[in-house]
Design a protein around this motif. Structure first.
Motif, PDB file in Angstrom:
ATOM      1  N   TYR A   2      48.639  35.345  36.640  1.00  0.00           N
ATOM      2  CA  TYR A   2      48.876  36.752  36.323  1.00  0.00           C
ATOM      3  C   TYR A   2      49.019  37.565  37.608  1.00  0.00           C
ATOM      4  N   LEU A   3      48.115  37.339  38.547  1.00  0.00           N
ATOM      5  CA  LEU A   3      48.143  38.074  39.803  1.00  0.00           C
ATOM      6  C   LEU A   3      49.469  37.852  40.534  1.00  0.00           C
ATOM      7  N   TRP A   4      49.849  36.589  40.733  1.00  0.00           N
ATOM      8  CA  TRP A   4      51.069  36.293  41.479  1.00  0.00           C
ATOM      9  C   TRP A   4      52.317  36.768  40.753  1.00  0.00           C
ATOM     10  N   VAL A  54      47.719  44.648  41.558  1.00  0.00           N
ATOM     11  CA  VAL A  54      46.845  44.007  40.574  1.00  0.00           C
ATOM     12  C   VAL A  54      45.395  44.248  40.976  1.00  0.00           C
ATOM     13  N   ALA A  99      41.742  42.798  39.864  1.00  0.00           N
ATOM     14  CA  ALA A  99      41.152  41.699  39.086  1.00  0.00           C
ATOM     15  C   ALA A  99      39.833  41.257  39.716  1.00  0.00           C
ATOM     16  N   THR A 138      41.707  44.275  44.766  1.00  0.00           N
ATOM     17  CA  THR A 138      42.941  45.027  44.586  1.00  0.00           C
ATOM     18  C   THR A 138      43.960  44.395  45.514  1.00  0.00           C
ATOM     19  N   SER A 180      44.895  42.479  50.395  1.00  0.00           N
ATOM     20  CA  SER A 180      43.848  42.461  49.384  1.00  0.00           C
ATOM     21  C   SER A 180      42.600  43.130  49.936  1.00  0.00           C
ATOM     22  N   SER A 187      50.720  46.078  33.353  1.00  0.00           N
ATOM     23  CA  SER A 187      49.870  45.877  34.527  1.00  0.00           C
ATOM     24  C   SER A 187      49.067  47.128  34.873  1.00  0.00           C
ATOM     25  N   ASN A 243      45.018  47.182  35.132  1.00  0.00           N
ATOM     26  CA  ASN A 243      44.272  47.650  36.308  1.00  0.00           C
ATOM     27  C   ASN A 243      43.264  48.728  35.935  1.00  0.00           C
TER      28      ASN A 243
END
Length: 173
Positions: free
Chosen positions: A67-69, A78, A80, A97, A113, A161, A165
């Protein structure tokens, strides 16, 4: 580098800790701040040029990283929760983040990140969700965990998305 054997020892991420890293287009680490090295137990030399997956704890479902990528490659930020594995086998939870940084001309610069402490409530909710996703992956592959994640999102009114978030940020309050 050998992967550490996970232990039940949790490292504390305090409210003032802000873990920062940058990565190239393939996810290889190009920058780490001192707090990242302190908490993970790795030196900068051990981290630079390595994929972020060096820190992946086996309790993390693959679907979360998919999901992130899928989102950051499209330029969507993103937020998570991530359980990371330290060099000594201990672990730490963070709210990450992740975003794509671009050059002034709009071209890709890097992924950045920032990670911070999570609340006990968020850890409880996410640990339960991740355990279910991981079990689904073991039984039916990533497709099964994708279906389960999609159901979780639908059940919680998460439709894109941005709402994902927002949900993740609100869970950490």
């Amino acid at each position: 580098m050998d992967r550490p054997i996970p232990t039940d020892v949790e490292r504390e991420v305090t409210p003032v800790d802000l873990i920062v890293s940058k990565a190239d287009a393939e996810g290889n680490i190009t920058y780490t701040n001192p707090i990242f090295m302190k908490i993970s137990g790795y030196t900068q030399g051990e981290l630079l040029g390595k994929p972020h997956s060096i820190l992946r704890h086996p309790d993390m479902p693959k679907v979360i990283f998919k999901y992130l990528w899928d989102n950051i490659k499209e330029g969507r930020d993103v937020v998570a929760y991530v359980k990371n594995l330290c060099k000594d086998g201990s672990y730490y939870w963070v709210l990450a983040t992740v975003k794509m940084a671009k050059n002034p001309d709009g071209s890709f610069r890097n992924y950045m990140s920032t990670r911070r402490q999570i609340t006990p409530h968020a850890k409880e909710v996410i640990s339960d969700l991740y355990a279910k996703l991981l079990e689904a992956e073991k039984e039916g592959g990533i497709e099964a965990s994708e279906k389960l994640l999609a159901q979780f999102m639908e059940d919680n009114g998460i439709h894109d998305s941005e709402s994902f978030n927002t949900f993740m940020l609100n869970l950490n309050k």
